[in-house]
Design an enzyme around this catalytic site. Sequence first.
Site, PDB file in Angstrom:
ATOM      1  N   TYR A  72     -16.785   2.915   6.467  1.00 15.87           N
ATOM      2  CA  TYR A  72     -15.322   2.903   6.591  1.00 15.87           C
ATOM      3  C   TYR A  72     -14.905   3.396   7.983  1.00 15.87           C
ATOM      4  CZ  TYR A  72     -10.484   4.529   6.044  1.00 15.87           C
ATOM      5  OH  TYR A  72      -9.143   4.782   6.231  1.00 15.87           O
ATOM      6  N   ALA A  87      -5.366  -2.314   5.184  1.00 20.12           N
ATOM      7  CA  ALA A  87      -6.685  -1.761   5.498  1.00 20.12           C
ATOM      8  C   ALA A  87      -7.565  -1.836   4.261  1.00 20.12           C
ATOM      9  CB  ALA A  87      -6.562  -0.300   5.945  1.00 20.12           C
ATOM     10  N   GLY A 114       0.826  -1.207   0.000  1.00 23.55           N
ATOM     11  CA  GLY A 114       0.000   0.000   0.000  1.00 23.55           C
ATOM     12  C   GLY A 114       0.859   1.255   0.000  1.00 23.55           C
TER      13      GLY A 114
HETATM   14  N1  LIG Z   1      -5.334   6.921   2.441  1.00 20.93           N
HETATM   15  C1  LIG Z   1      -5.767   7.852   3.294  1.00 20.93           C
HETATM   16  O1  LIG Z   1      -6.097   8.981   2.906  1.00 20.93           O
HETATM   17  C2  LIG Z   1      -5.834   7.544   4.771  1.00 20.93           C
HETATM   18  C3  LIG Z   1      -6.324   8.529   5.645  1.00 20.93           C
HETATM   19  C4  LIG Z   1      -6.375   8.253   7.003  1.00 20.93           C
HETATM   20  C5  LIG Z   1      -5.959   7.030   7.480  1.00 20.93           C
HETATM   21  N2  LIG Z   1      -5.503   6.087   6.617  1.00 20.93           N
HETATM   22  C6  LIG Z   1      -5.079   4.796   7.172  1.00 20.93           C
HETATM   23  O2  LIG Z   1      -3.686   4.636   6.904  1.00 20.93           O
HETATM   24  C7  LIG Z   1      -3.387   3.236   6.737  1.00 20.93           C
HETATM   25  C8  LIG Z   1      -2.633   3.033   5.432  1.00 20.93           C
HETATM   26  O3  LIG Z   1      -3.458   3.458   4.358  1.00 20.93           O
HETATM   27  P1  LIG Z   1      -2.948   3.520   2.846  1.00 20.93           P
HETATM   28  O4  LIG Z   1      -3.349   4.819   2.303  1.00 20.93           O
HETATM   29  O5  LIG Z   1      -1.532   3.067   2.758  1.00 20.93           O
HETATM   30  O6  LIG Z   1      -3.917   2.405   2.202  1.00 20.93           O
HETATM   31  P2  LIG Z   1      -3.699   1.521   0.903  1.00 20.93           P
HETATM   32  O7  LIG Z   1      -2.778   2.186  -0.044  1.00 20.93           O
HETATM   33  O8  LIG Z   1      -5.087   1.153   0.437  1.00 20.93           O
HETATM   34  O9  LIG Z   1      -2.953   0.228   1.470  1.00 20.93           O
HETATM   35  C9  LIG Z   1      -3.623  -0.776   2.204  1.00 20.93           C
HETATM   36  C10 LIG Z   1      -2.964  -2.085   1.827  1.00 20.93           C
HETATM   37  O10 LIG Z   1      -3.663  -3.133   2.528  1.00 20.93           O
HETATM   38  C11 LIG Z   1      -3.873  -4.183   1.583  1.00 20.93           C
HETATM   39  N3  LIG Z   1      -4.994  -5.037   1.890  1.00 20.93           N
HETATM   40  C12 LIG Z   1      -6.313  -4.734   1.828  1.00 20.93           C
HETATM   41  N4  LIG Z   1      -7.048  -5.838   2.064  1.00 20.93           N
HETATM   42  C13 LIG Z   1      -6.170  -6.849   2.271  1.00 20.93           C
HETATM   43  C14 LIG Z   1      -6.313  -8.231   2.543  1.00 20.93           C
HETATM   44  N5  LIG Z   1      -7.510  -8.819   2.618  1.00 20.93           N
HETATM   45  N6  LIG Z   1      -5.191  -8.978   2.685  1.00 20.93           N
HETATM   46  C15 LIG Z   1      -3.958  -8.419   2.570  1.00 20.93           C
HETATM   47  N7  LIG Z   1      -3.769  -7.122   2.311  1.00 20.93           N
HETATM   48  C16 LIG Z   1      -4.866  -6.345   2.158  1.00 20.93           C
HETATM   49  C17 LIG Z   1      -4.175  -3.437   0.303  1.00 20.93           C
HETATM   50  O11 LIG Z   1      -4.107  -4.298  -0.816  1.00 20.93           O
HETATM   51  P3  LIG Z   1      -5.076  -3.979  -2.068  1.00 20.93           P
HETATM   52  O12 LIG Z   1      -4.585  -2.700  -2.663  1.00 20.93           O
HETATM   53  O13 LIG Z   1      -4.868  -5.165  -2.960  1.00 20.93           O
HETATM   54  O14 LIG Z   1      -6.468  -3.865  -1.539  1.00 20.93           O
HETATM   55  C18 LIG Z   1      -3.088  -2.369   0.330  1.00 20.93           C
HETATM   56  O15 LIG Z   1      -1.865  -2.836  -0.193  1.00 20.93           O
HETATM   57  C19 LIG Z   1      -4.732   2.522   6.816  1.00 20.93           C
HETATM   58  O16 LIG Z   1      -4.933   2.043   8.115  1.00 20.93           O
HETATM   59  C20 LIG Z   1      -5.756   3.606   6.516  1.00 20.93           C
HETATM   60  O17 LIG Z   1      -7.008   3.326   7.100  1.00 20.93           O
HETATM   61  C21 LIG Z   1      -5.410   6.316   5.272  1.00 20.93           C
END
Ligand SMILES: NC(=O)c1ccc[n+]([C@@H]2O[C@H](COP(=O)([O-])OP(=O)(O)OC[C@H]3O[C@@H](n4cnc5c(N)ncnc54)[C@H](OP(=O)(O)O)[C@@H]3O)[C@@H](O)[C@H]2O)c1
Length: 307
Positions: free
Chosen positions: A133, A68, A10
């Site tokens: 979410y 996530a 991610g």
């Molecule tokens: N992005 C934002 O704006 C934001 C804001 C506030 C908080 N956060 C939090 O920050 C953290 C990191 O977010 P991020 O932006 O890095 O998210 P991201 O880019 O969507 O990365 C999440 C990773 O988790 C993997 N994942 C999802 N379902 C899975 C499963 N069943 N088994 C194994 N892996 C799985 C995803 O794979 P796939 O891509 O294949 O699904 C992806 O590689 C999370 O906890 C998120 O809630 C994010």
Amino acid sequence: MNILLAGAAGQLGQELLPRLQQLGQVTQVDRIAAPGDVATRVQDLDDMNRVEILLNRMRPDVIVNAAAYTAVDLAEDHSAMAFRINSDLPGCMARWSERNGRTLVHYSTDYVFDGDADKPYTEKDATGPLGVYGESKLAGELAIAESRCRHIILRTSWVYSGHGNNFVLTMLRLARERPSLSIVNDQVGCPTWARNLAAATQSVIEKIASNGGRQPPWGVYHYCDGGAVSWYEFAHMIFRLAREAGLLDRLPEMKSVRSSDFPQKARRPLNSVLDTSEICREFGIEPAGLERSLKACIGEMAEHEKK
Ligand SMILES: NC(=O)c1ccc[n+]([C@@H]2O[C@H](COP(=O)([O-])OP(=O)(O)OC[C@H]3O[C@@H](n4cnc5c(N)ncnc54)[C@H](OP(=O)(O)O)[C@@H]3O)[C@@H](O)[C@H]2O)c1
């Protein structure tokens, strides 16, 4: 230190890897590997029995969970999956950590709040998610707290990086495709470069490891880069910096719209600004600064495009 990095492919996971490798031996896990990555162990983390087997086999000292379900609108129709990944998974990791005396670092979101406050949110403020979410992420926080494991939960907001799905990359693509763009002006938040969140994570783990018996209060901390802006103001900054870096030939025309003019399946908080004083007090971590961070990220993208 033996570290398990879940969600390694991610946008945050990819920034965490080099930071965590400075602390110890890292095993990366994700559903699919990032392009060109052969090191990630590919495993779907939606089956908690298999997650337990993985943890028992690896026995990590620290679990860093960046996995996530982050598709905010899709979550409205896929709540079972959102809860499995955002609540059951961290709950499972937390209970394993408690039983085995290990540490869990996890991430949560500004979307646990309803956004009605007229000031930045502190860790003590009441939560009230507006959609599935946010509800599923809050359930994950509560499952971790209930386990009583040693844990740090970093709540963050509006994450971007040079890869993955994020507002910066979407705006740059649209600015190249369209002469004018409508952008929401009544949601305010603190955009955060995934790299800075990864650096904050490294500092937190280092502090925990070197604390000589005095552990920090476990629990929830807010980290974001500071500098509250609306999506409209953020887009304006992206276009200006991208033009300066040579990523855009021209600035698109921008039209300011309200959230109600731009209906989405899930409601978003109008105020997503997080107060970061607690992480500064406890860990000495200061917000990295919005414009400086965005400029560095866009500068890297421009360098990458030149190659
Ligand atoms: N992005 C934002 O704006 C934001 C804001 C506030 C908080 N956060 C939090 O920050 C953290 C990191 O977010 P991020 O932006 O890095 O998210 P991201 O880019 O969507 O990365 C999440 C990773 O988790 C993997 N994942 C999802 N379902 C899975 C499963 N069943 N088994 C194994 N892996 C799985 C995803 O794979 P796939 O891509 O294949 O699904 C992806 O590689 C999370 O906890 C998120 O809630 C994010």
